[in-house]
Scaffold this motif. Structure first.
Motif, PDB file in Angstrom:
ATOM      1  N   ASN A  81     -38.316  48.517  21.417  1.00  0.00           N
ATOM      2  CA  ASN A  81     -38.882  48.354  22.764  1.00  0.00           C
ATOM      3  C   ASN A  81     -38.434  47.068  23.439  1.00  0.00           C
ATOM      4  N   VAL A  82     -37.932  46.114  22.661  1.00  0.00           N
ATOM      5  CA  VAL A  82     -37.527  44.828  23.249  1.00  0.00           C
ATOM      6  C   VAL A  82     -36.218  44.933  24.031  1.00  0.00           C
ATOM      7  N   LEU A  83     -35.496  46.028  23.874  1.00  0.00           N
ATOM      8  CA  LEU A  83     -34.237  46.176  24.615  1.00  0.00           C
ATOM      9  C   LEU A  83     -34.530  46.429  26.090  1.00  0.00           C
ATOM     10  N   ALA A  84     -33.693  45.862  26.946  1.00  0.00           N
ATOM     11  CA  ALA A  84     -33.823  46.096  28.384  1.00  0.00           C
ATOM     12  C   ALA A  84     -33.474  47.558  28.700  1.00  0.00           C
ATOM     13  N   ASN A  85     -33.974  48.034  29.817  1.00  0.00           N
ATOM     14  CA  ASN A  85     -33.707  49.426  30.208  1.00  0.00           C
ATOM     15  C   ASN A  85     -32.214  49.718  30.296  1.00  0.00           C
ATOM     16  N   TRP A  86     -31.434  48.773  30.835  1.00  0.00           N
ATOM     17  CA  TRP A  86     -29.992  49.011  30.959  1.00  0.00           C
ATOM     18  C   TRP A  86     -29.338  49.115  29.582  1.00  0.00           C
ATOM     19  N   GLU A  87     -29.849  48.332  28.608  1.00  0.00           N
ATOM     20  CA  GLU A  87     -29.303  48.391  27.247  1.00  0.00           C
ATOM     21  C   GLU A  87     -29.624  49.735  26.595  1.00  0.00           C
ATOM     22  N   ARG A  88     -30.833  50.234  26.830  1.00  0.00           N
ATOM     23  CA  ARG A  88     -31.243  51.522  26.272  1.00  0.00           C
ATOM     24  C   ARG A  88     -30.390  52.647  26.866  1.00  0.00           C
ATOM     25  N   HIS A 167     -26.839  42.566  19.404  1.00  0.00           N
ATOM     26  CA  HIS A 167     -28.252  42.635  19.021  1.00  0.00           C
ATOM     27  C   HIS A 167     -28.508  41.859  17.728  1.00  0.00           C
ATOM     28  N   ASP A 171     -29.447  38.383  20.300  1.00  0.00           N
ATOM     29  CA  ASP A 171     -30.762  38.778  20.794  1.00  0.00           C
ATOM     30  C   ASP A 171     -31.865  38.344  19.825  1.00  0.00           C
TER      31      ASP A 171
END
Length: 188
Positions: A81-88, A167, A171
């Protein structure tokens, strides 16, 4: 980490085996494919390498089909869940492109071979019936498509590996994805 958390974070043995087995076969395919295309067409080594490349390409395609099926019938870990929307979105997009290319590249190789008027023999033991009839102009198109798709795969693989390394090393520890596929400890 509870047993349930462990299974929701890590890929299973079959998924890991497919991932790394296919990575190894892909490396061989790329190296052999690059080397053989640099040889003269009259060179007998080229013919042997082409046959080897085609056989491993068929194996790779079968593994890719199994991998797509396995992805749909097994559970796999969700992105942190810690990933940004663009990363997902980028991760899901790159994964989708990788799966598509794992199927399209061998199919374009089969098309190139069949359109050239040849069938494919699996290590000289099993003859695979042609999927396409001879059509020399289409053989040239299939060859161009095959090469373009391989370059596309190299770009997608670069993004895949770069993302995993980002990551891991740049990150927060919660974003570290490498332990899902490698026998390494998560960052703390």
């Amino acid at each position: 980490m509870t047993k349930k958390q462990h299974h929701s974070f890590y890929y299973g043995k079959i998924a890991k085996g497919l991932h790394w087995g296919m990575a190894l076969v892909l490396l061989v395919l790329i190296l052999v494919g690059s080397y053989m295309t640099g040889l003269e067409t009259s060179n007998p080594t080229r013919f042997q390498l082409v046959m080897l490349h085609k056989s491993f390409g068929v194996i790779f395609m079968q593994l890719a089909v199994f991998r797509v099926i396995w992805r749909h019938v097994s559970s796999y870990p969700k992105l942190p869940n810690v990933l940004a929307n663009w990363e997902r979105r980028l991760s899901k997009g790159v994964t989708l492109v990788l799966y598509a290319l794992m199927l399209m590249i061998p199919l374009s190789g089969i098309a190139m071979t069949n359109f050239s008027g040849f069938s494919i023999s699996l290590f000289g033991v099993v003859e695979i019936p042609p999927l396409f009839d001879k059509d020399l102009p289409l053989a040239g198109v299939a060859k161009q498509v095959h090469v373009i798709l391989v370059y596309g795969l190299l770009v997608a693989l670069f993004l895949h590996v770069s993302g995993a390394l980002k990551h891991r090393f740049l990150d927060s520890p919660e974003a570290d994805l490498l332990p899902r596929m490698l026998p390494i400890k998560p960052r703390s």
